[in-house]
Design an enzyme around this catalytic site. Structure first.
Site, PDB file in Angstrom:
ATOM      1  N   LEU A   1      27.591 -52.699  -4.185  1.00  0.00           N
ATOM      2  CA  LEU A   1      26.655 -52.381  -5.270  1.00  0.00           C
ATOM      3  C   LEU A   1      26.884 -50.963  -5.781  1.00  0.00           C
ATOM      4  O   LEU A   1      26.821 -50.693  -6.981  1.00  0.00           O
ATOM      5  CB  LEU A   1      25.205 -52.524  -4.791  1.00  0.00           C
ATOM      6  CG  LEU A   1      24.594 -53.930  -4.799  1.00  0.00           C
ATOM      7  CD1 LEU A   1      23.226 -53.900  -4.128  1.00  0.00           C
ATOM      8  CD2 LEU A   1      24.462 -54.458  -6.217  1.00  0.00           C
TER       9      LEU A   1
ATOM     10  N   GLU B   1      29.934 -50.721  -7.994  1.00  0.00           N
ATOM     11  CA  GLU B   1      29.652 -51.231  -9.342  1.00  0.00           C
ATOM     12  C   GLU B   1      28.792 -50.250 -10.148  1.00  0.00           C
ATOM     13  O   GLU B   1      28.998 -50.055 -11.344  1.00  0.00           O
ATOM     14  CB  GLU B   1      28.919 -52.576  -9.249  1.00  0.00           C
ATOM     15  CG  GLU B   1      29.788 -53.709  -8.747  1.00  0.00           C
ATOM     16  CD  GLU B   1      29.002 -55.001  -8.594  1.00  0.00           C
ATOM     17  OE1 GLU B   1      27.778 -54.996  -8.850  1.00  0.00           O
ATOM     18  OE2 GLU B   1      29.605 -56.021  -8.218  1.00  0.00           O
ATOM     19  N   ASP B   2      27.818 -49.642  -9.471  1.00  0.00           N
ATOM     20  CA  ASP B   2      26.889 -48.730 -10.142  1.00  0.00           C
ATOM     21  C   ASP B   2      26.670 -47.515  -9.242  1.00  0.00           C
ATOM     22  O   ASP B   2      25.696 -47.443  -8.496  1.00  0.00           O
ATOM     23  CB  ASP B   2      25.563 -49.455 -10.414  1.00  0.00           C
ATOM     24  CG  ASP B   2      24.578 -48.591 -11.196  1.00  0.00           C
ATOM     25  OD1 ASP B   2      25.011 -47.583 -11.800  1.00  0.00           O
ATOM     26  OD2 ASP B   2      23.370 -48.916 -11.183  1.00  0.00           O
ATOM     27  N   PRO B   3      27.588 -46.546  -9.274  1.00  0.00           N
ATOM     28  CA  PRO B   3      27.552 -45.425  -8.323  1.00  0.00           C
ATOM     29  C   PRO B   3      26.252 -44.622  -8.378  1.00  0.00           C
ATOM     30  O   PRO B   3      25.780 -44.264  -9.454  1.00  0.00           O
ATOM     31  CB  PRO B   3      28.748 -44.565  -8.744  1.00  0.00           C
ATOM     32  CG  PRO B   3      29.653 -45.499  -9.478  1.00  0.00           C
ATOM     33  CD  PRO B   3      28.739 -46.465 -10.183  1.00  0.00           C
TER      34      PRO B   3
END
Length: 333
Positions: free
Chosen positions: A37, A40-42
């Site tokens: 996760l 994908e979305d740091p």
């Protein structure tokens, strides 16, 4: 990630705990889910990061993941009564700073696991001064998200990339300001490892000892505590958990180290606070005073560490206690 899975699985299976396979699958599934996760979305950490507890509780995730690696039968807390004293001071609005050695990425979780049975308030509210690697490594970030962190760039990695030195210095200045603001509000518990990195074994003997403290880091922390509006107390804390997740033999510049993991006993010990004025009474100048105070804290940590070592590695258990370090297992009482 594959290596992490197998190392974690082998460690938990070696513990002999019931349903070990289920624990491994459950914990690793959640860990990989959170790591991916973040890819994908740091997540970006602020200079002062508050533990993310909802909608997903990253604190409990970290505790649940590390707990099966701790051999509680062979783990000990030194001077549990001092933690009671410390908690009382925090509830009265005082600030408490723990000057400690640093052994693994799991240190904050180990501290909380050993204290949560009797001191859940301390376990959950502790704020850790954290180096940049634990907030940039994808395998580490989800665990860091569950801790209260004051984020800094370690001196050991300050010059890894010359073009980033100025940015790192500015970031550290912002973090120091955040720390000063927090301390002014009182009731803050801060854990800091002034060695600037993890303890590493002696290359010749293989023995692990607390790394020497950087006296400037100790002095900066002391001055921040003294200049806050709230009363402040500095305690030396020793941590022994090296075997659970040892660092690479040498300091590495690149992110992405191998994770060697094992099931092992751990130890935590705190000594009574050390007064700066008492230690430096006979010092002739500020530099001498700075060195003397840092050394006094370090010697206390080293003494406590050696006692924990006798208890855990030497197999002596609570019999390793001394007049200055009383060992116990608070989770059993």
């Amino acid at each position: 990630m594959e290596e992490l899975y197998w190392n974690y699985k082998n460690a938990v299976l070696s513990s002999g705990v019931s349903r070990a396979d289920e624990i491994v699958l459950s914990n690793m599934a959640v860990a990989f889910d959170r790591m991916l996760l973040d890819v994908e979305d740091p997540f970006t950490f602020s200079p002062y990061h508050k533990a993310v507890r909802e909608p997903f509780d990253y604190y409990m995730f970290g505790q649940t993941y590390i707990c099966p690696l701790v051999d509680f039968k062979n783990s000990f807390v030194g001077n549990a009564s001092v933690f009671c004293e410390m908690e009382n001071k925090l509830r009265q609005g005082h600030n408490v700073v723990l000057i400690s050695n640093h052994q693994t990425e799991a240190d904050p979780a180990i501290i909380s696991l050993l204290l949560e049975a009797k001191h859940p308030y301390v376990a959950e509210t502790i704020k850790c001064v954290a180096g940049d690697r634990v907030i940039t490594d994808n395998l580490c970030k989800p665990f860091s998200m569950g801790r209260n962190l004051i984020c800094v760039y370690s001196k050991k990695h300050m010059y890894d990339d010359p073009e980033l030195v100025e940015m790192k210095r500015r970031a550290n200045t912002r973090s120091l300001k955040e720390m000063a603001t927090l301390l002014r509000s009182g009731s803050q518990l801060v854990w800091i490892a002034p060695s600037g990195g993890r303890d590493r074994p002696d290359p010749f003997t293989g023995e692990c000892h607390p790394a020497p403290f950087d006296s400037s880091s100790v002095d900066n922390m002391r001055r921040l505590v003294e200049h806050s509006d709230a009363p402040g107390h500095i305690y030396p804390l020793a941590l022994l958990c090296f075997d659970i997740m040892p660092p690479p033999p040498q300091v590495e510049k690149e992110i992405g180290e191998r994770r060697v993991i094992s099931f092992h006993g751990t130890g935590l010990s705190v000594a009574p606070e050390i007064s700066y004025s008492d230690v430096v009474a006979n010092c002739s100048n500020p530099n001498e005073a700075k060195e003397a105070y840092s050394q006094a804290l370090y010697e206390s940590v080293k003494e406590q560490y050696d006692i924990l070592k006798h208890a855990i590695h030497g197999g002596r258990g609570v019999e390793a206690s001394t007049p200055t370090v009383s060992l116990s297992q608070p989770w059993r009482t």
